[in-house]
Design an enzyme around this catalytic site. Structure first.
Site, PDB file in Angstrom:
ATOM      1  N   LYS A  77      52.890  83.778 -20.643  1.00 55.78           N
ATOM      2  CA  LYS A  77      51.783  82.803 -21.087  1.00 55.78           C
ATOM      3  C   LYS A  77      51.935  81.580 -19.867  1.00 55.78           C
ATOM      4  CE  LYS A  77      52.297  82.381 -26.061  1.00 55.78           C
ATOM      5  NZ  LYS A  77      51.155  82.822 -26.417  1.00 55.78           N
TER       6      LYS A  77
ATOM      7  N   ARG B 236      53.026  90.492 -34.478  1.00 53.93           N
ATOM      8  CA  ARG B 236      52.555  91.447 -35.320  1.00 53.93           C
ATOM      9  C   ARG B 236      53.624  92.726 -35.339  1.00 53.93           C
ATOM     10  NH1 ARG B 236      47.138  91.873 -32.385  1.00 53.93           N
ATOM     11  NH2 ARG B 236      47.441  89.656 -32.154  1.00 53.93           N
TER      12      ARG B 236
HETATM   13  N1  BES Z   1      52.440  82.435 -31.012  1.00 52.17           N
HETATM   14  C1  BES Z   1      51.060  83.015 -30.467  1.00 52.17           C
HETATM   15  C2  BES Z   1      50.088  82.575 -31.052  1.00 52.17           C
HETATM   16  C3  BES Z   1      49.994  80.736 -31.172  1.00 52.17           C
HETATM   17  C4  BES Z   1      49.067  80.317 -30.146  1.00 52.17           C
HETATM   18  C5  BES Z   1      50.476  80.087 -32.051  1.00 52.17           C
HETATM   19  C6  BES Z   1      48.822  79.182 -30.158  1.00 52.17           C
HETATM   20  C7  BES Z   1      50.200  78.739 -31.982  1.00 52.17           C
HETATM   21  C8  BES Z   1      49.398  78.346 -30.849  1.00 52.17           C
HETATM   22  C9  BES Z   1      51.179  84.545 -30.618  1.00 52.17           C
HETATM   23  O1  BES Z   1      52.153  85.277 -30.317  1.00 52.17           O
HETATM   24  C10 BES Z   1      50.186  85.078 -29.210  1.00 52.17           C
HETATM   25  O2  BES Z   1      50.559  84.718 -28.377  1.00 52.17           O
HETATM   26  N2  BES Z   1      48.938  85.537 -29.486  1.00 52.17           N
HETATM   27  C11 BES Z   1      47.937  85.911 -28.732  1.00 52.17           C
HETATM   28  C12 BES Z   1      47.479  87.184 -29.151  1.00 52.17           C
HETATM   29  C13 BES Z   1      46.803  87.987 -28.078  1.00 52.17           C
HETATM   30  C14 BES Z   1      47.525  88.354 -26.740  1.00 52.17           C
HETATM   31  C15 BES Z   1      45.898  89.195 -28.674  1.00 52.17           C
HETATM   32  C16 BES Z   1      46.903  84.989 -28.717  1.00 52.17           C
HETATM   33  O3  BES Z   1      46.478  84.486 -29.552  1.00 52.17           O
HETATM   34  O4  BES Z   1      46.486  84.622 -27.721  1.00 52.17           O
HETATM   35 MN    MN Z   2      52.593  85.738 -28.199  1.00 51.91          MN
END
Ligand code: BES
Ligand code: MN
Ligand code: ZN
Length: 478
Positions: free
Chosen positions: A255, A329
């Site tokens: 990230k 997931r």
């Molecule tokens: N923990 C994040 C989701 C999240 C984002 C929670 C912002 C709270 C605030 C999750 O693990 C994640 O990174 N999801 C990705 C999924 C994508 C790679 C398909 C996302 O939402 O970008």
């Molecule tokens: Mn994530």
């Protein structure tokens, strides 16, 4: 660090607050029932004062009035109670606690009617603070509730305490909050609240390929917490599964800093499960409940899983990990598959800060709800409305299921077509694969689990979203 404000319940007496009370709050409302108390002596008639401030008795309105009491001048807060509904009194309580910030004591005269549990809940939750060291303004030291039904007020207090517990877990920095730390907290809470607890770690996670894969890049090893609550003659068995990612760097699919800096909150779903379970006995919940919290740190290192790796989830399904940032997931799929295979639940509910897409769609006030069962969906929505945690039902669009097809494994963990569209739905469809067709609901709380600022009973940081609606849902289940 939990609620630092002591609630004091003085029970019904009608005599009003103690004469030497530091700061007194008195209800007023649009109806005739709530003319301010007779012992309230204001130099200006109260009606005229309220008219002057154009106060209508709406929830959240607070009018400060100097009064003559016991020979001295004291400040009284006249607070609006609106229609006396739970939402109104929650808001009223929160406004009072904020007004009393830094004071030693606040005496709140409880309105004769209405959802007074919500008044206590709102006041105590708004008084919540999380600080490390001595920074920040102290919340009000104690809140004395004068009058009102003691059982109602106690219920409000218990709900607030459970929510505050979830907030504490979420707000704790990840330098402290490793998976093992979270499991230790769960053990301590289980001991205090009469729950069974088992923590699987190391070799005991053998079949839990998703939890292992997500955790393998971290020096703090992953674990699975299982909490159990069994009342006499349980009417049903509900499994609650929570995402317990103690920090989400994204893994090798790293990230950017902007998206990473709030990721200590990525165990908000797991916190909601632990905290709700801490109050089940106090609320005499009539169903058996098993809580599963899948704990791991999604870190980056030479031992981290790679995009393109294929893992084997609990139960044997294989998953091609195309994006290591879609880790929630993977850990939840193990928990869901384990629940289906081993726990024989009637209902399964998972709670997770799963996708940024859910936050984009609904913002921070509402959680996204997916469900394969109509009455389960309706019950959860109703519990959320009543408790001040709103959910919005989202569709499990069958056409989108093919997005998750993989060339090499049973499933891909993200949209293989890289469209990026419907990210929250895709995640829900992925999870559904592991529920074995049992009645299931999924709460994507990526938006409401964290607040950027104080607002009403919500405080900046972890909100504890999900605790109140789960408690209400489980208490009402028959
Ligand atoms: N923990 C994040 C989701 C999240 C984002 C929670 C912002 C709270 C605030 C999750 O693990 C994640 O990174 N999801 C990705 C999924 C994508 C790679 C398909 C996302 O939402 O970008
Ligand atoms: Mn994530
Ligand atoms: Zn995450």
């Amino acid at each position: 660090m939990p609620i630092q404000t002591t609630p004091v319940l003085t029970g019904p007496d009608g005599a009003g607050p103690a004469p030497d009370a530091d700061l007194v709050a008195v209800p007023f409302g649009p109806g005739p029932d709530l003319a301010p108390a007779p012992w309230l002596e204001s130099p200006v008639p109260v009606d005229a004062l309220l008219a002057h401030y154009e106060a209508k008795g709406e929830p959240g309105e607070v009018v400060e009035v100097p009064t003559l009491r016991e020979g001295g001048v004291r400040r009284v807060l006249l607070y609006g109670t609106g229609d006396g509904s739970a939402a109104a009194l929650r808001k009223a309580g929160a406004a009072l606690a904020r007004r009393a910030k830094g004071r030693a004591s606040l005496s709140v005269v409880v309105p004769p009617k209405g959802e007074t549990a919500a008044l206590a809940e709102g006041a105590l939750l708004a008084a919540y603070t999380f600080t490390i060291g001595n920074g920040g303004k102290k919340p009000v030291g104690e809140i004395v509730f004068v009058g009102g039904d003691e059982r109602d007020l106690k219920r409000g207090e218990a709900v607030a305490r459970a929510t505050a517990l979830a907030r504490d877990l979420v707000n704790t920095p990840s330098s402290v909050k490793t998976p093992a730390w979270l499991a230790e907290q769960a053990k301590a809470i289980a001991a205090e609240s009469g729950l069974g607890v088992r923590v699987r770690e190391g070799a005991e996670l053998g079949e839990f390929g998703g939890i292992r894969a997500v955790g393998q890049g971290s020096v703090s090893p992953p674990c699975l917490v299982e909490l159990s609550y069994t009342p006499e003659n349980p009417r049903a068995h509900v499994v609650l599964a929570g995402k317990g990612i103690t920090f989400d760097t994204g893994g090798l699919s790293l990230k950017p800093n902007e998206g990473m800096k709030t990721m200590k909150t990525d165990m908000g779903g797991g916190a909601a499960v632990i905290a709700a379970m801490s109050a089940l006995a106090a609320f005499d919940v009539p169903v058996r409940v098993t809580g599963l919290v899948a704990c791991a740190e999604n870190s980056i290192s030479g031992s981290a899983q790679r995009p393109g790796d294929v893992i084997t989830q609990y139960g044997g399904r294989t998953v091609e990990v195309l994006n290591t940032d879609a880790e929630g997931r993977l850990v939840l799929a193990d928990a869901l598959a384990y629940a289906h295979a081993e726990l024989d639940p009637d209902i399964v509910i998972d709670v997770a800060t799963l996708t940024g897409a859910a936050k984009v769609a609904l913002g921070t006030s509402l959680g996204a709800l997916y469900a394969t069962d109509e009455s389960l969906a309706a019950d959860l929505i109703a519990a959320g409305e009543a408790g001040g945690e709103r959910l919005w039902r989202m569709p499990l669009v069958e056409d989108y299921r093919t997005m998750l097809d993989s060339d090499v494994a049973d499933l891909a963990n993200v949209d293989r077509t890289k469209s990026g569209a419907a990210g929250s739905i895709a995640a829900a469809l992925f999870l559904r694969e592991f529920t074995g067709g049992r009645p299931w609901a999924h709460l994507d709380i990526a938006g409401p689990a964290r607040a950027a600022s104080d607002d009403g009973e919500t405080t900046k940081g972890g909100t504890g979203f999900g605790v109140r609606l789960l408690l209400r849902y489980l208490t009402a289940t028959s």
